[in-house]
Design an enzyme around this catalytic site. Structure first.
Site, PDB file in Angstrom:
ATOM      1  N   ASN A 109       0.841  -1.207   0.000  1.00  0.00           N
ATOM      2  CA  ASN A 109       0.000   0.000   0.000  1.00  0.00           C
ATOM      3  C   ASN A 109       0.872   1.252   0.000  1.00  0.00           C
ATOM      4  OD1 ASN A 109       0.612  -0.820   2.683  1.00  0.00           O
ATOM      5  ND2 ASN A 109      -1.061   0.364   3.532  1.00  0.00           N
ATOM      6  N   GLU A 151       0.230   5.285   0.677  1.00  0.00           N
ATOM      7  CA  GLU A 151      -0.720   6.312   1.116  1.00  0.00           C
ATOM      8  C   GLU A 151      -0.324   7.683   0.600  1.00  0.00           C
ATOM      9  OE1 GLU A 151      -1.023   5.628   5.365  1.00  0.00           O
ATOM     10  OE2 GLU A 151      -2.167   3.781   5.020  1.00  0.00           O
ATOM     11  N   CYS A 171      -4.182   0.676  -2.413  1.00  0.00           N
ATOM     12  CA  CYS A 171      -4.068  -0.584  -1.675  1.00  0.00           C
ATOM     13  C   CYS A 171      -2.961  -1.470  -2.258  1.00  0.00           C
ATOM     14  CB  CYS A 171      -5.385  -1.356  -1.729  1.00  0.00           C
ATOM     15  SG  CYS A 171      -6.672  -0.724  -0.652  1.00  0.00           S
ATOM     16  N   GLU A 207      -3.089  -4.603  -2.971  1.00  0.00           N
ATOM     17  CA  GLU A 207      -3.561  -5.509  -4.026  1.00  0.00           C
ATOM     18  C   GLU A 207      -3.550  -4.807  -5.385  1.00  0.00           C
ATOM     19  OE1 GLU A 207      -4.830  -4.931  -1.082  1.00  0.00           O
ATOM     20  OE2 GLU A 207      -6.066  -6.567  -0.328  1.00  0.00           O
ATOM     21  N   CYS A 258     -10.155  -5.509   0.992  1.00  0.00           N
ATOM     22  CA  CYS A 258     -11.313  -4.613   1.013  1.00  0.00           C
ATOM     23  C   CYS A 258     -12.187  -4.869  -0.222  1.00  0.00           C
ATOM     24  CB  CYS A 258     -10.849  -3.157   1.062  1.00  0.00           C
ATOM     25  SG  CYS A 258     -10.237  -2.520  -0.503  1.00  0.00           S
ATOM     26  N   CYS A 273     -10.746  -3.921  -3.686  1.00  0.00           N
ATOM     27  CA  CYS A 273      -9.699  -4.840  -4.153  1.00  0.00           C
ATOM     28  C   CYS A 273     -10.299  -6.150  -4.626  1.00  0.00           C
ATOM     29  CB  CYS A 273      -8.672  -5.070  -3.052  1.00  0.00           C
ATOM     30  SG  CYS A 273      -7.671  -3.606  -2.751  1.00  0.00           S
TER      31      CYS A 273
HETATM   32  N1  THU Z   1      -5.299  -1.594   2.640  1.00  0.00           N
HETATM   33  C1  THU Z   1      -4.787  -2.356   1.633  1.00  0.00           C
HETATM   34  O1  THU Z   1      -3.680  -2.117   1.149  1.00  0.00           O
HETATM   35  N2  THU Z   1      -5.522  -3.404   1.187  1.00  0.00           N
HETATM   36  C2  THU Z   1      -6.759  -3.758   1.668  1.00  0.00           C
HETATM   37  O2  THU Z   1      -7.390  -4.657   1.130  1.00  0.00           O
HETATM   38  C3  THU Z   1      -7.284  -3.069   2.858  1.00  0.00           C
HETATM   39  C4  THU Z   1      -6.589  -1.825   3.249  1.00  0.00           C
HETATM   40  C5  THU Z   1      -4.524  -0.437   3.110  1.00  0.00           C
HETATM   41  C6  THU Z   1      -5.139   0.905   2.754  1.00  0.00           C
HETATM   42  C7  THU Z   1      -4.515   1.801   3.807  1.00  0.00           C
HETATM   43  O3  THU Z   1      -3.251   2.258   3.330  1.00  0.00           O
HETATM   44  C8  THU Z   1      -4.290   0.889   4.995  1.00  0.00           C
HETATM   45  O4  THU Z   1      -4.407  -0.442   4.502  1.00  0.00           O
HETATM   46  C9  THU Z   1      -5.294   1.095   6.102  1.00  0.00           C
HETATM   47  O5  THU Z   1      -6.600   1.028   5.640  1.00  0.00           O
END
Ligand code: THU
Length: 151
Positions: free
Chosen positions: A46, A48, A57, A59, A99, A102
Site C-alpha cells: 500500500n 498512502e 491498496c 492488491e 477490502c 480490491c
Molecule cells: N489496505 C490495503 O492495502 N488493502 C486492503 O485490502 C485493505 C486496506 C490499506 C489501505 C490503507 O493504506 C491501509 O491499509 C489502512 O486502511
C-alpha cells in the site's frame, strides 16, 4: 533446485512486500504477492498520500505489477498480509482480508483469466491464514463477463 530461503512461500512474499509499504498515516502496512500460472511472482504494497483518499491498496499495486510482468489473464494465486511493520518485521494477530474495492479488481483478473483465483489471507505474524476463492469473497460480483450484452 529451490529451498525455503530462495523460494519463500507466497505468504512470505506478501509479508516481505508489506515491509516496503508507504503507510505513514494509518501505520498499517499491507503486502500482496501474485503468482502466475507459470510460477512468476509480482508484488506490491500500500502507498498512502497526504490527501488520504488517494491512497493505493497493496492488491492494486500488485495487480498493476502483475499486469506489467505477465498479464492479468495469467493470475493464478494471490496472497495478502498486513499489520505493523517495525524494525523490519511485520507483525499482527488479525488475518487481513481484502477490502471490497480490491475484491472487485481481483475479480476482473479472475474473469479475464477464466479462473476462480485463490486468495490466501494471512495475519502480520504469518501464523494464521485463510484460503478463499474470489467467488467466495465477492459472490455475484459484476465483472467483464457481465458486459457481454452491451451494445
Ligand atoms: N489496505 C490495503 O492495502 N488493502 C486492503 O485490502 C485493505 C486496506 C490499506 C489501505 C490503507 O493504506 C491501509 O491499509 C489502512 O486502511
Amino acid at each position: 533446485m529451490s529451498d525455503a530461503s530462495s523460494n519463500p512461500s507466497l505468504v512470505e512474499r506478501a509479508r516481505e512486500a508489506a515491509l516496503r509499504a508507504y503507510a505513514p498515516y494509518s501505520r498499517f502496512s499491507v503486502g500482496c504477492a501474485i503468482e502466475s500460472v507459470d510460477g512468476e511472482v509480482a508484488v506490491g504494497a500500500n502507498m498512502e498520500n497526504a490527501c488520504y483518499r488517494l491512497g493505493v491498496c497493496a492488491e492494486i499495486a500488485a495487480l498493476t505489477a502483475a499486469q506489467a510482468a505477465f498479464g492479468l489473464d495469467r493470475v493464478a494465486r494471490i496472497a495478502v498480509s498486513g499489520g505493523s511493520a517495525e524494525h523490519g518485521i511485520l507483525s499482527g494477530e488479525s488475518v487481513v482480508t481484502s477490502c471490497g474495492g480490491c475484491r472487485q479488481s481481483i475479480l476482473e483478473a479472475a474473469q479475464l483469466a477464466g479462473r476462480d483465483v485463490e486468495v490466501i489471507s494471512s495475519n502480520g505474524n504469518g501464523t494464521q491464514t485463510r484460503v478463499d476463492r474470489i467467488s467466495e469473497l465477492i459472490p455475484h460480483g459484476f465483472g467483464p463477463a457481465n458486459l457481454k450484452d452491451s451494445g
